[in-house]
Write an enzyme that holds these catalytic residues in place. Structure first.
Site, short mmCIF file in Angstrom:
data_model
loop_
_atom_site.label_atom_id
_atom_site.label_comp_id
_atom_site.label_asym_id
_atom_site.label_seq_id
_atom_site.Cartn_x
_atom_site.Cartn_y
_atom_site.Cartn_z
N ARG A 95 -56.81 20.79 5.89
CA ARG A 95 -55.97 20.91 7.09
C ARG A 95 -55.09 19.69 7.34
O ARG A 95 -54.20 19.72 8.19
CB ARG A 95 -56.85 21.19 8.32
CG ARG A 95 -57.24 22.67 8.42
CD ARG A 95 -57.92 22.95 9.74
NE ARG A 95 -59.31 22.51 9.71
CZ ARG A 95 -60.01 22.21 10.81
NH1 ARG A 95 -59.44 22.24 12.00
NH2 ARG A 95 -61.26 21.83 10.72
N ASN B 27 -30.35 -29.33 15.32
CA ASN B 27 -29.64 -28.18 15.87
C ASN B 27 -28.94 -27.48 14.73
O ASN B 27 -28.11 -28.09 14.05
CB ASN B 27 -28.64 -28.64 16.94
CG ASN B 27 -28.15 -27.46 17.76
OD1 ASN B 27 -27.75 -26.44 17.20
ND2 ASN B 27 -28.20 -27.59 19.07
N GLY C 227 -18.52 -27.93 10.98
CA GLY C 227 -18.56 -26.48 10.92
C GLY C 227 -17.79 -25.95 9.70
O GLY C 227 -16.80 -26.54 9.26
#
Ligand code: UD1
Ligand code: CA
Length: 469
Positions: A8, A385, A431
């Site tokens: 089942r 950071n 950056g």
């Protein structure tokens, strides 16, 4: 007994390998048996035997399990007959007792199983029974005086073999018994399959015990949940909810504040300190420890991790420590939408923000990577950071390399740190830099094309359309 097919379930997976709270049904039963100090568990496999055996060996490498195969499956008595040789090795020991459990009845409590073994005492046949409002399909407990609970048990009659009077009995056999091993072996060898299903019924040993004058006792289950079997996906889900509810109640009783106990899933072990808050729809897997005052936002999935006191995990954070684990330090702040992978070690007050992935990397106290970043195979110093969009390029296509970022470094936005590379203490990375060489301490390193302004440059213009004359 774990040989049945589980038709089942309508699944290619053997029934006893379907999972409850993240672990296979059979594993729950074996772990419980382990707490009883069983001499040696014997598992009777049949349907999907190889898969079942290898899964249990992998899940419980320290448990010496004897696997015996039942092929084909001719009934529960036939199943236990397959273990006769193993049982015979222990039968001579004084008080030797065999406890029979079902691989698809996962929530049987250790206390109940122990009580069943004690009820047998190696001298009596002890049956675990329960009263059900609807006993359809179960073996009925037949007593000397019908319906009188104090009266001696005479037999178990299977539903298909039962008379209408016997079918009215609500006391049923749960499928679990404890028997004196030597007698059990004798009874097993005398079983026949002369019944409605043409099966060798284990339950026929009851009438044999009665005939021999061996006392038969019925021990009542503590409740319905611990004797429920799994035969279908619906029953599996029902047991999962009951187990999860019980785990949630235990956490709340220990002081954990759950926003909604019905929306928590613990698939493993969750240890919590004081004043832990858990919002809705969180899933905890494997081993998870939450220190004092930890708060977990909604919809977090956390596996194999230690989260220290006062840390805050914002919503939709996925933490997966796998084998290495993850640690989140005191008062750290993670998420929303953060991903911590194996070997992420965050120190105190570290911030890891949205869409930041950390793998096999240590972030020392106070380091921050607040947005859109990847830190993999990295050592990150205190107070660093790490700017938005910056990543460690740790993989050269063949090998992984390490990035070392010393204390107080400031990495600007959109930088690529090509490992192996080291950024000296206090360095600043402009950056947009692609850093392929070590950056000296305390200096600004920039690695990108210089900005130029072209004074005579003209922006292209669309050609004017010829006007219709
Ligand atoms: C059995 C009991 C019944 C009891 C019920 C409780 C017998 C004859 N009947 O019913 O009195 O009320 O359990 O659920 O024992 N299995 C094997 N090999 C087999 C057959 C079964 O290993 O050849 C295993 C199954 O995988 C399962 C367990 O034995 O774990 C019980 O089998 P199942 O068919 O569910 O029980 P019934 O025979 O219906
Ligand atoms: Ca059956």
């Amino acid at each position: 007994m774990a040989a049945g097919q589980g038709t089942r379930m309508k699944s290619a997976r053997p029934k006893v390998l379907h999972t409850l709270a993240g672990r296979p049904l059979l594993q729950h039963v074996l772990e419980m048996a382990g707490t009883l100090g069983a001499q040696r568990p014997i598992v009777i496999t049949g349907h999907g035997a190889e898969r079942v055996e290898s899964a249990m060996r992998a899940a419980l490498p320290d448990v010496p399990i004897d696997f015996v195969r039942q092929q084909p499956q001719l009934g529960t008595g036939h199943a236990v007959q397959q273990a006769a040789a193993q049982l015979a090795q222990h039968a001579a020991a004084p008080g030797a007792t065999t406890l029979i459990l079902n691989g698809d009845v996962p929530l049987i409590a250790a206390g109940t199983a122990r009580a069943l073994v004690e009820a047998s005492g190696g001298r009596r046949l002890a049956l675990l029974t329960v009263e059900l409002a609807d006993a359809t399909g179960y073996g009925r407990i037949v007593r000397a005086v019908p319906g009188e609970a104090a009266s001696d048990v005479r037999a178990i009659v299977e539903h298909k073999d039962a008379t209408p009077e016997q079918r009215a009995v609500r006391e049923v056999y749960t499928g679990m018994m404890a028997a004196p091993t030597a007698q059990l072996l004798r009874w097993l060898s005398a079983l026949s399959n002369d019944n409605a299903q043409g099966e060798y019924y284990l339950t026929d040993v009851v009438a044999m015990a009665v005939a021999e004058g061996v006392p038969v006792v019925a021990a009542a289950a503590a409740g319905e949940t611990e004797v429920l079997g799994v035969n279908s996906p619906a029953q599996l889900a029902e047991l999962e909810r009951r187990l999860q509810r019980a785990q949630a109640e235990a956490l709340m009783a220990a002081g954990v504040r759950l926003a909604d106990p019905s929306r928590l899933d613990v698939r493993g072990r969750l240890a919590c300190g004081r004043d832990v808050d858990i919002d809705v729809n969180c899933v905890f897997e494997g081993e998870v420890q939450l220190g004092d005052g930890v708060r977990i936002g909604a919809n977090c999935v956390i596996r194999n991790a230690r989260i220290e006191s006062g840390a805050l995990i914002h919503p939709y954070t996925h933490i997966d420590g796998e084998a290495l684990g993850v640690t989140v330090g005191p008062a750290a702040c993670v998420g929303p939408f953060a991903r911590l992978r194996p070997g992420a070690r965050l120190g105190a007050e570290v911030h890891v923000g949205n869409f930041v992935e950390v793998k096999n990397a240590t972030l020392a106290d106070g380091a921050k990577a607040n947005h859109l970043a990847y830190l993999g195979d990295a050592t990150v110093g205190a107070r660093v950071n790490f700017g938005a969009g910056s990543i460690t390029a740790n993989y050269d296509g063949a090998h992984k390399h390490r990035t070392v970022i010393e204390d107080d470094v400031h990495v600007g936005s959109n930088c690529v740190l090509v490992a192996p590379v080291r950024l000296g203490a206090g360095a600043t990375i402009g950056g947009g830099s692609t850093i392929t060489k070590d950056a000296p301490a305390g200096q600004l390193s920039v690695a990108r094309a210089r900005q130029v302004a072209l004074s005579g440059w003209q922006r292209p213009q669309k050609a004017a359309k010829a006007s219709k004359g």
